[in-house]
Design an enzyme around this catalytic site. Structure first.
Site, PDB file in Angstrom:
ATOM      1  N   ILE A 133       0.863  -1.175   0.000  1.00 25.18           N
ATOM      2  CA  ILE A 133       0.000   0.000   0.000  1.00 25.18           C
ATOM      3  C   ILE A 133       0.903   1.230   0.000  1.00 25.18           C
ATOM      4  O   ILE A 133       2.052   1.169   0.447  1.00 25.18           O
ATOM      5  CB  ILE A 133      -1.000   0.036   1.191  1.00 25.18           C
ATOM      6  CG1 ILE A 133      -0.282  -0.138   2.537  1.00 25.18           C
ATOM      7  CG2 ILE A 133      -2.068  -1.020   1.038  1.00 25.18           C
ATOM      8  CD1 ILE A 133      -1.237  -0.082   3.720  1.00 25.18           C
ATOM      9  N   ASP A 134       0.411   2.327  -0.535  1.00 25.05           N
ATOM     10  CA  ASP A 134       1.225   3.532  -0.675  1.00 25.05           C
ATOM     11  C   ASP A 134       1.724   4.035   0.676  1.00 25.05           C
ATOM     12  O   ASP A 134       1.095   3.816   1.712  1.00 25.05           O
ATOM     13  CB  ASP A 134       0.414   4.651  -1.336  1.00 25.05           C
ATOM     14  CG  ASP A 134      -0.050   4.300  -2.734  1.00 25.05           C
ATOM     15  OD1 ASP A 134       0.578   3.432  -3.371  1.00 25.05           O
ATOM     16  OD2 ASP A 134      -1.048   4.888  -3.186  1.00 25.05           O
TER      17      ASP A 134
END
Length: 302
Positions: A133-134
């Site tokens: 995930i970012d």
């Protein structure tokens, strides 16, 4: 590696920088200066123009790997057993070491927490990492503690049985209560930092969404990923003209709702346990900045 030019007349450095998203234009120019890019066995000149149908050979220098060290970084563990670990990643924490973030990452924290008990399938820099995930997205991320678990979880990601549910606040209102975005995602044609909905060099991307609550100029959404492309929810929401609040890359650049970055949180994760076959669902609370933004909206203050 090889890249074939579909058309002619474009500067080679511009063409290759676009076709090779992992290389910047300056990196391509350096390779050209070093004679590491050839066409028909001959080095390509820096100011040369592409020719349709020509094949360009790129020889990348050998990368010196830097050992990844264990670091005592606090982890919020939501679920753990001998095979699987699920953590609630805080906003701002990078998942694995890369240029500009050689330490202080989730991987450094995992090495401290798990020791040698991590899958080695993705190599030294991404031990146990099944998906990402970012950096500025918070929430649940599943980690494999051995290769057996990693292979099983990767298969679930591929066949969409590993379900990931996010919540976000987006700009604007929706007439519908739910919907699906089925639009392919690839590298943005002119901005290398961004992804975009495009037919060129793209991969299928599907996001299902539903309205949780409406607040006039903003909407609280729940999104379920069917695929997992880079920046997928952020790109798909911007494609609908409903960019995620606080997202300066795909939305407005001015501050809103007291947010410092995108209001996007991986809230729920459902997977089939690799060893027991049991379906397991884990969830976590919304982070403080997300909850505070909702309170501002409920009170009618932006």
């Amino acid at each position: 590696m090889q890249v074939i030019a579909e058309s002619g007349g474009e500067r080679v450095d511009v063409f290759l920088a676009r076709e090779l998203p992992d290389l910047t234009r300056s990196a391509v120019q350096k390779l050209l200066e070093q004679g590491a890019i050839t066409c028909g066995g001959a080095p390509v000149r820096k100011n040369e123009k592409t020719e349709a149908g020509k094949t360009y050979e790129i020889t990348l220098p050998e990368v010196k790997e830097i050992p990844v060290e264990a670091q005592d970084i606090p982890l919020e563990v939501v679920y753990e057993d001998d095979d699987v670990l699920v953590v609630n990643k805080p906003k701002g924490l990078v998942v694995h070491p890369a240029a500009g973030h050689l330490d202080g990452t989730l991987v450094n924290a995992l090495l401290h927490h798990c020791g040698d008990s991590l899958s080695g399938i993705n190599g030294e820099k991404r031990p146990g990492i099944v998906h990402r995930i970012d950096m500025d997205t918070s929430g649940l991320l599943i980690v494999a503690k051995n290769d057996f678990a990693h292979q099983a979880l990767a298969k679930q990601l591929k066949d969409h049985t590993l379900r990931r549910t996010y919540e976000c606040i987006v700009r604007g209102g929706f007439k519908e209560d739910s919907g699906t975005v089925d639009a392919p995602i690839g590298r943005h044609p002119s901005d290398r930092k961004k992804m975009a909905v495009t037919e060129k060099n793209s991969r299928a991307a599907v996001t299902h969404w539903e309205v949780v609550a409406r607040y006039g100029q903003y909407t609280h959404l729940r999104c379920r990923l069917e695929t997992g492309r880079t920046h997928q929810i952020r790109v798909h929401m911007a494609y609908l003209n409903h960019p995620i609040a606080g997202d300066p890359l795909y939305g407005v650049k001015k501050p809103e709702l007291g947010l410092s970055s995108q209001c996007l949180h991986a809230k729920e994760l459902t997977f089939v346990h690799p060893r027991s076959g049991e379906e397991i669902t884990v969830s976590c609370d919304l982070p403080a900045d997300f909850a505070a933004a909702l309170e501002r909206l409920k009170k009618g203050t932006n």
